[in-house]
Write an enzyme that holds these catalytic residues in place. Structure first.
Site, PDB file in Angstrom:
ATOM      1  CG  ASP A  93      -2.112   0.919   1.343  1.00 44.66           C
ATOM      2  OD1 ASP A  93      -2.995   0.288   1.004  1.00 44.66           O
ATOM      3  OD2 ASP A  93      -1.823   2.238   0.900  1.00 44.66           O
ATOM      4  CG  HIS A 176       1.991  10.782 -25.379  1.00 48.03           C
ATOM      5  ND1 HIS A 176       0.944  11.145 -24.893  1.00 48.03           N
ATOM      6  CD2 HIS A 176       1.785  10.246 -26.705  1.00 48.03           C
ATOM      7  CE1 HIS A 176      -0.183  11.112 -25.569  1.00 48.03           C
ATOM      8  NE2 HIS A 176       0.483  10.456 -26.749  1.00 48.03           N
ATOM      9  CD  GLU A 214      -8.042  10.626 -30.147  1.00 45.63           C
ATOM     10  OE1 GLU A 214      -6.790  10.318 -29.903  1.00 45.63           O
ATOM     11  OE2 GLU A 214      -8.718  10.990 -29.206  1.00 45.63           O
ATOM     12  CG  HIS A 238      -1.860  15.911 -26.147  1.00 44.13           C
ATOM     13  ND1 HIS A 238      -0.910  15.602 -25.149  1.00 44.13           N
ATOM     14  CD2 HIS A 238      -2.628  14.744 -26.078  1.00 44.13           C
ATOM     15  CE1 HIS A 238      -0.857  14.440 -24.512  1.00 44.13           C
ATOM     16  NE2 HIS A 238      -1.999  13.871 -25.101  1.00 44.13           N
TER      17      HIS A 238
END
Ligand code: BG6
Length: 482
Positions: A93, A176, A214, A238
């Site tokens: 934990d 990313h 998308e 992004h």
């Protein structure tokens, strides 16, 4: 909880990687494949310690890692053997001191570990406190995943927590998108081609368009998405990063701070988005997705207009649209140039534009006006297009960010001031609770939104059509607005 932290010098490579959330989805989809790729490239040769609370042992983690590789690009026997020998596992934990005593033990003599929090931000404070108390934060780097907060206030709170234990130079906030080759390439293209610079400002550019569409829905991430929505999920991070790459001035130096300074300057010049310049939409059927609340008003589509009040860009509208369940999967930037004067030629000349496609493949296209001999000499736009498909050994985004973070190169990571500026721009409109209009799946957003709103969020002449055509030479459909 703050204690003096020995900052790893930028050039020192992290000597261990600890990743929290080792049994989770991100680890399965992105982290294990990235670790294998790093080993193949020779950039990872330190202990990799997975931490989670799943009641697992090391063999179970290894089985999960192997399965992850099989599903995401394949197992490379040699690299897997090496990864398997580097892997360690701590089950426990995050609020239990014993878990972190074990992490410290597994770290052995490591002086500069990188701790990667692939876990929900609500757990950050607990984990950071435990790392500090167990002596594992000293000299370490901290890697965190987006979302960096939910609004401006929570982003500041998150930064406060991170900065209470780590100096900014040791914090690596992953977006990313920044690590995608084509996003990177936009910057080098801009600053290594002299022909572009004289055109790249308000005198020649009429408008900028950025589309991130998308063609799929929320893909089982309903409960995450319903807390997030398109603006928080992709626009504020992004798309803003892409926008900064096209709008920033050339950094004075190549180091990470010089690059990040220029990006922050772009954001600082953007006033908060006004409600009249934001159209929110939700695809029909979204509310039946698992994890989505009945009556949800979360947007799965956003189209907006903003301006950058800088010497270079004042008066050039930037149009942004992003959404799920649209007709194509594509991220693209279109810079529309002003029309040439109509003097020598009798028919009105279409304006040139430049198009940068970031995904699925990288494309740079210049639309030029040519006479078509077979059609009474009338002119039309033709795209001169350069298109590149990724090389087989090209770095995936997650390999890139983990490699850079462990090497201490912060260029591709969001800095504290950047994150807070990005939230400042969207914060008021997120709280304005503007109407959400439905749209049919596989269409370009709500057709039924009020006309004045549609007009405010649509570039003059309409959005550039997203085409599937990747031929190196093709004729652009006529712009009917002219
Ligand atoms: C993620 C978003 O950050 O980026 C997703 O949470 C989105 O909703 C994804 O689909 C897009 O990134 P990529 O690299 O898959 O195009």
């Amino acid at each position: 909880m703050a204690e003096p932290n020995t900052v790893p010098p930028a050039a020192v490579h992290s000597d261990a990687l600890v990743f929290f959330g080792a049994t989770g989805d991100l680890a399965y989809k992105k982290i294990f494949p990235a670790l294998q790729a790093m080993i193949k490239r020779g950039s990872l040769d330190v202990p990799v310690i997975g931490v989670a609370k799943a009641g697992w042992n090391l063999d179970q983690l290894k089985a999960r890692a192997q399965d992850s590789l099989e599903k995401h690009g394949g197992v490379d026997a040699e690299a897997w053997k090496k990864l398997s020998s580097l892997l360690r596992y701590v089950d426990g934990d995050y609020s239990d001191k014993a878990t972190f005593v074990e992490v410290r033990k597994q770290l052995g003599g490591a002086q500069h570990p990188a701790h990667y929090l692939a876990i929900p931000p609500s757990l950050f404070e607990t984990v950071i406190e435990q790392l500090v108390n167990s002596g594992s934060a000293r000299g370490a780097r901290m890697i965190v995943e987006k979302p960096f907060g939910h609004d401006l206030a929570s982003a500041k709170e998150l930064n406060r927590i991170l900065l209470s234990a780590f100096p900014e130079s040791s914090i690596f906030r992953i977006d990313h998108y920044l690590a995608k080759g084509p996003v990177h390439n936009m910057v080098s293209f801009r600053f290594s081609n002299a022909f572009l610079e004289p055109l790249w400002h308000r005198d020649y550019i009429e408008s900028m368009q950025i589309t991130m569409s998308e063609n799929f829905g929320v893909q089982g991430r309903g409960s995450f998405y319903d807390q997030t929505g398109a603006i928080r999920d992709v626009v504020q991070n992004h798309i803003f990063q892409v926008m900064c790459n096209i709008a920033m001035e050339c950094p004075a130096r190549r180091d990470s701070e010089a690059v990040r300074d220029e990006k922050v300057k772009v954001l600082r010049a953007i006033p908060p988005i006004e409600s009249c310049n934001l159209l929110r939409g939700q695809f029909e059927g979204y509310q039946s997705e698992k994890g989505v609340a009945a009556g949800s008003t979360v947007e799965t589509f956003a189209a907006l207009q903003l301006e950058i009040k800088s010497w270079r860009w004042d008066g050039v509208p930037f149009y942004i649209r992003a959404g799920k369940n649209l007709p194509a999967t594509c991220t693209e930037v279109v810079a529309k140039l002003r029309k040439p004067p109509q003097t020598y030629m009798t028919d009105p000349a279409p304006g040139n534009y430049m198009r940068f496609r970031i995904s699925p493949e990288m494309t740079i296209a210049l639309a030029v006006s040519v006479s078509k001999q077979d059609e009474n000499g009338l002119r039309s736009l033709v795209e001169l297009e350069a298109c590149r498909h990724p090389e087989p050994d090209e770095m995936e985004a997650y390999e890139r960010v983990l490699t850079d973070a462990m090497a201490g190169d912060a260029t591709l990571f969001a800095r504290q001031d950047y994150v807070e500026e990005a939230w400042r721009i969207v914060d008021p409109v997120l709280k304005a609770n503007t109407a959400v209009y439905p749209y049919a799946p596989q269409t370009w957003g709500p057709a039924g939104a009020p006309e004045p709103l549609q007009k405010n969020v649509t570039p003059p002449g309409g959005w550039h059509p997203i085409s599937d055509d990747t031929d190196s030479y093709h004729v652009v459909p006529p712009d009917t607005s002219r």
